[in-house]
Scaffold this active site. Structure first.
Site, mmCIF file in Angstrom:
data_model
loop_
_atom_site.group_PDB
_atom_site.id
_atom_site.type_symbol
_atom_site.label_atom_id
_atom_site.label_comp_id
_atom_site.label_asym_id
_atom_site.label_seq_id
_atom_site.Cartn_x
_atom_site.Cartn_y
_atom_site.Cartn_z
ATOM 1 N N LEU A 1 11.656 -20.166 -4.770
ATOM 2 C CA LEU A 1 10.585 -19.316 -4.249
ATOM 3 C C LEU A 1 9.336 -19.332 -5.132
ATOM 4 O O LEU A 1 9.428 -19.206 -6.350
ATOM 5 C CB LEU A 1 11.092 -17.866 -4.149
ATOM 6 N N ASP B 1 0.824 -1.206 0.000
ATOM 7 C CA ASP B 1 0.000 0.000 0.000
ATOM 8 C C ASP B 1 0.865 1.266 0.000
ATOM 9 O O ASP B 1 1.994 1.240 0.485
ATOM 10 C CB ASP B 1 -0.891 -0.039 1.255
ATOM 11 N N HIS C 1 2.793 3.619 -8.859
ATOM 12 C CA HIS C 1 2.621 2.192 -9.174
ATOM 13 C C HIS C 1 3.860 1.653 -9.890
ATOM 14 O O HIS C 1 4.292 0.531 -9.645
ATOM 15 C CB HIS C 1 1.372 1.977 -10.035
HETATM 16 C C1 V07 Z 1 1.445 -4.007 -9.730
HETATM 17 C C2 V07 Z 1 3.157 -2.579 -8.600
HETATM 18 C C3 V07 Z 1 3.368 -2.979 -7.169
HETATM 19 C C4 V07 Z 1 2.591 -2.141 -6.211
HETATM 20 C C5 V07 Z 1 1.137 -2.436 -6.158
HETATM 21 C C6 V07 Z 1 0.227 -1.979 -7.301
HETATM 22 C C7 V07 Z 1 0.834 -1.832 -8.646
HETATM 23 C C8 V07 Z 1 4.024 -6.300 -10.356
HETATM 24 C C9 V07 Z 1 2.944 -6.971 -10.892
HETATM 25 C C10 V07 Z 1 2.938 -8.311 -11.483
HETATM 26 C C11 V07 Z 1 1.780 -9.082 -11.467
HETATM 27 C C12 V07 Z 1 1.774 -10.364 -12.011
HETATM 28 C C13 V07 Z 1 2.922 -10.862 -12.540
HETATM 29 C C14 V07 Z 1 4.082 -10.128 -12.577
HETATM 30 C C15 V07 Z 1 4.090 -8.842 -12.056
HETATM 31 C C16 V07 Z 1 1.862 -6.128 -10.709
HETATM 32 C C17 V07 Z 1 -0.277 -5.349 -10.746
HETATM 33 C C18 V07 Z 1 0.111 -4.196 -10.099
HETATM 34 C C19 V07 Z 1 -1.680 -5.553 -11.134
HETATM 35 F F1 V07 Z 1 2.930 -12.119 -13.050
HETATM 36 N N1 V07 Z 1 3.632 -5.136 -9.869
HETATM 37 N N2 V07 Z 1 2.313 -4.996 -10.079
HETATM 38 N N3 V07 Z 1 0.576 -6.314 -11.048
HETATM 39 N N4 V07 Z 1 1.813 -2.845 -9.056
#
Ligand code: V07
Length: 258
Positions: free
Chosen positions: A149, A38, A55
């Protein structure tokens, strides 16, 4: 002789990250760590940047956190990337967020493969954009033979829906004679959840100062240690993860002493 004293102050605060990692690894580390990431929007606001910049920065922290978790021998890292509530955000923000898995994997998938990380996902896949699911499914496929992991992304996930769906499947299996009411215990019920093949988290971390679970893994967190910090997710560093784990280890040690 004199120089030695001069260079080494208090060994506790002058120790390097590597020293801290070695120190942590002397005691049992949590098997499963879950994180509510968050504070990305707030991080951006503080810098007069658009929320999407937060983000993007948060995505880089996912990489660092994953690599350290792997190094520490944590078995499962579950990251809350997008909740079922997050659809209420502005359309352009949601569209941007839904591109992050592709961007992340486009850059880091080779590194995940190299480091023996297995990518997984839990959440409602049907409502996610095809391009998002395509990137994630490719990553799941390419890392399925890894045994290091488990990097589990909670994406379009909501805990009450998960529990309700599990109840509905249980009812269905009871009605079809696949499951007897007397066989339904906590272990059996857990097998109907999205986390069917995971142990419950030992440690939950939430950044950005909110002291709430916000519909995240309500069933699975029943016995977990909870660690909250005011640090915003884009500012969350390796040191912060080590601090959370150190706190976990100290609590375990005290508990074990009883
Ligand atoms: C997202 C970055 C981290 C902070 C929280 C909100 C935004 C990495 C992924 C991701 C998801 C699946 C995957 C590989 C990477 C991600 C979303 C949002 C929706 F297989 N960061 N991140 N997915 N944020």
């Amino acid at each position: 002789m004199f120089k030695k004293f001069w260079l080494r102050k208090n060994p506790k605060d002058s120790s390097t990250l590597q020293d801290k990692i070695e120190e942590i690894k002397k005691m049992p580390v949590p098997n499963h760590v879950a994180i509510i990431m968050d504070g990305n929007g707030r991080w951006a606001k503080k810098r007069a940047l658009p929320r999407i910049a937060g983000h993007h920065e948060g995505m880089k922290v996912v990489r660092k956190t994953t690599m350290l978790a792997n190094k520490l021998g944590i078995k499962t890292l579950t990251l809350y990337a997008f909740s079922t509530e997050n659809w209420k955000r502005p359309k352009n923000e949601v569209e941007y967020i839904m591109r992050l898995p592709e961007e992340f994997l486009g850059t880091f998938l080779p590194e995940l493969v190299e480091n023996n990380v297995q990518v997984k996902m839990m959440g409602y896949k049907n409502q996610l954009p095809v391009h998002t699911m395509h990137a994630i499914e490719k990553a799941i496929e390419e890392t399925k033979h890894n045994n290091g992991l488990v990097l589990n992304f909670a994406l379009n996930y909501g805990s009450r829906s998960e529990i309700l769906d599990a109840v509905k499947q249980v009812l269905n299996d009871c009605n079809n004679g696949i499951l007897k009411e007397t066989e339904l215990d906590e272990k059996a019920f857990s097998s109907y959840m999205m986390t069917a093949n995971f142990a419950d988290p030992d440690l939950l971390i939430r950044t950005s100062g909110e002291i709430r679970l916000s519909n995240f893994m309500l069933w699975q967190l029943a016995y977990s240690e909870l660690w909250f910090t005011d640090v915003l997710w884009p500012d969350f560093s390796e040191e912060h993860l080590l601090e959370a784990i150190e706190t976990f280890q100290n609590r375990q040690r005290r508990f074990g002493g009883l």
